[in-house]
Write a protein that holds these residues in place. Structure first.
Motif, PDB file in Angstrom:
ATOM      1  N   THR A 266       0.782  -1.235   0.000  1.00  0.00           N
ATOM      2  CA  THR A 266       0.000   0.000   0.000  1.00  0.00           C
ATOM      3  C   THR A 266       0.815   1.286   0.000  1.00  0.00           C
ATOM      4  OG1 THR A 266      -0.155   0.021   2.417  1.00  0.00           O
ATOM      5  CG2 THR A 266      -1.888  -1.123   1.216  1.00  0.00           C
ATOM      6  N   CYS A 267       2.117   1.233   0.253  1.00  0.00           N
ATOM      7  CA  CYS A 267       2.858   2.499   0.405  1.00  0.00           C
ATOM      8  C   CYS A 267       3.758   2.843  -0.778  1.00  0.00           C
ATOM      9  CB  CYS A 267       3.691   2.472   1.690  1.00  0.00           C
ATOM     10  SG  CYS A 267       5.185   1.461   1.605  1.00  0.00           S
ATOM     11  N   GLY A 268       4.248   1.872  -1.523  1.00  0.00           N
ATOM     12  CA  GLY A 268       5.087   2.142  -2.687  1.00  0.00           C
ATOM     13  C   GLY A 268       6.578   2.184  -2.426  1.00  0.00           C
ATOM     14  N   THR A 269       7.006   2.011  -1.172  1.00  0.00           N
ATOM     15  CA  THR A 269       8.424   2.159  -0.846  1.00  0.00           C
ATOM     16  C   THR A 269       9.301   1.126  -1.538  1.00  0.00           C
ATOM     17  OG1 THR A 269       7.827   3.064   1.318  1.00  0.00           O
ATOM     18  CG2 THR A 269      10.102   2.301   1.043  1.00  0.00           C
ATOM     19  N   CYS A 270       8.855  -0.104  -1.635  1.00  0.00           N
ATOM     20  CA  CYS A 270       9.705  -1.170  -2.178  1.00  0.00           C
ATOM     21  C   CYS A 270       9.520  -1.366  -3.689  1.00  0.00           C
ATOM     22  CB  CYS A 270       9.469  -2.491  -1.445  1.00  0.00           C
ATOM     23  SG  CYS A 270       7.845  -3.236  -1.745  1.00  0.00           S
ATOM     24  N   LYS A 271       8.968  -0.397  -4.381  1.00  0.00           N
ATOM     25  CA  LYS A 271       8.778  -0.506  -5.838  1.00  0.00           C
ATOM     26  C   LYS A 271      10.105  -0.764  -6.531  1.00  0.00           C
ATOM     27  CE  LYS A 271       7.519   3.217  -8.082  1.00  0.00           C
ATOM     28  NZ  LYS A 271       6.622   4.285  -8.617  1.00  0.00           N
TER      29      LYS A 271
END
Length: 311
Positions: A266-271
């Motif tokens: 849900t947060c996008g940090t590990c994209k």
């Protein structure tokens, strides 16, 4: 990242522990609001989100509750089994996806470990002198966290603690509470069956007045999952991702450092950029056009053919 020290650790209930965390250098901590959570790097290396239970006016400490999840990915087990008072932990500043909005009155509903953000709300509402009802549902007294606090008078309001003994016929009946819509705002945090029940009995209430907290918004693992291999293009290494393990955890175990935060898609940090592979996207972040070469490795997977990551 924040450098925190475990100043206190105690058992709250069977399988549930409270951690009191303070700044390693004794400084004032970043502020948080009721309903907020703290992303903590666990001793196992994974980032996990733990709701804050103390009053946001306390800027010298964070208090979180951690429930042992035997079938989880090891984060809660490492927090409970691999830490002692005095140990240091790293965390990101608090976040809040479950904010307490201003309302004439409140109905707070918790199940199990879901009492942690609800307790923070109750503490804030007590200070503000706002009327509220709090219903806390658990299986038994042994599984009830913060029963001592709720019974001590530290929080006002009409408090009900209900035990169902695991019997479906003894679950709390919410209908009398919600039969007639009111101006109260409803906050619910707990197991999926509890939240589904509350959703069902509040269907005739204004949607804007019903608030839920759920740290499992995506289906991370599925029955049809298979093991696959991930090739790390920059090093040429190949890492196996077993069933029940995320790509993020697999590459981290292999010694590759990857930034992450929510670890729930849900947060996008590990994209991460992927160069090839048949990817099964399970996140709630990526736009359709991004899915052609980006993957959220905290939740998404591949088929038997595996994938190649730009790592």
């Amino acid at each position: 990242m924040l450098d925190l020290v475990i100043r206190g650790k105690r058992a709250l209930a069977e399988g549930i522990f409270e951690f009191e965390l303070v700044a390693a250098d004794g400084s004032t901590l970043p502020e948080f609001s009721a309903g907020g959570h703290l992303p903590v790097e666990t001793p196992s290396g994974g980032m996990r989100q733990y709701s804050l239970s103390n009053n946001p006016s306390e800027r010298d400490r964070y208090v979180i509750g951690v429930k042992l999840e035997p079938e989880g990915r090891g984060g809660s087990r490492s927090m409970i089994e691999d830490t002692v008072e005095g140990d240091q932990l790293k965390a990101l500043p608090p976040e809040n996806d479950f904010p307490l909005v201003d309302a004439p009155a409140y109905i707070l509903i918790a199940g199990g470990i879901g009492i942690t953000p609800i307790l923070s709300m109750a503490r804030v509402l007590t200070v503000r002198g706002k009327p509220f009802k709090l219903i806390y549902c658990t299986r038994s007294p042994a599984l009830t966290a913060y029963e001592d606090v709720l019974s001590s008078g530290d929080v006002s309001g009409e408090i009900t603690i209900h035990h169902d003994d695991g019997d479906p016929d003894k679950v709390y009946d919410f209908w009398d509470l919600f039969e007639e819509p009111s101006k109260a705002h409803v906050y619910c945090c707990g197991p999926k069956p509890l939240m589904e029940e509350v959703k069902g009995v509040t269907g005739h209430w204004p949607e804007s007045a019903i608030h839920f907290e759920d740290f499992k918004p995506v289906e991370m693992f599925r029955a049809a999952d298979v093991a696959f291999e991930v090739t790390l293009a920059k090093s040429g290494r190949t890492v196996t991702v077993p069933v029940g393990t995320t790509v993020l955890d697999a590459v981290r175990t292999a010694g590759v450092k990857v930034a992450s935060s929510c670890e729930s898609g849900t947060c996008g940090t590990c994209k991460t950029t992927y160069l090839s592979g048949n990817v099964d996207h399970r996140d709630l972040v990526l736009m359709p056009e991004e899915k052609t070469d980006k993957v959220m490795i905290c939740v998404s997977r591949a088929d038997e053919g595996g994938m190649v990551l730009d790592l």
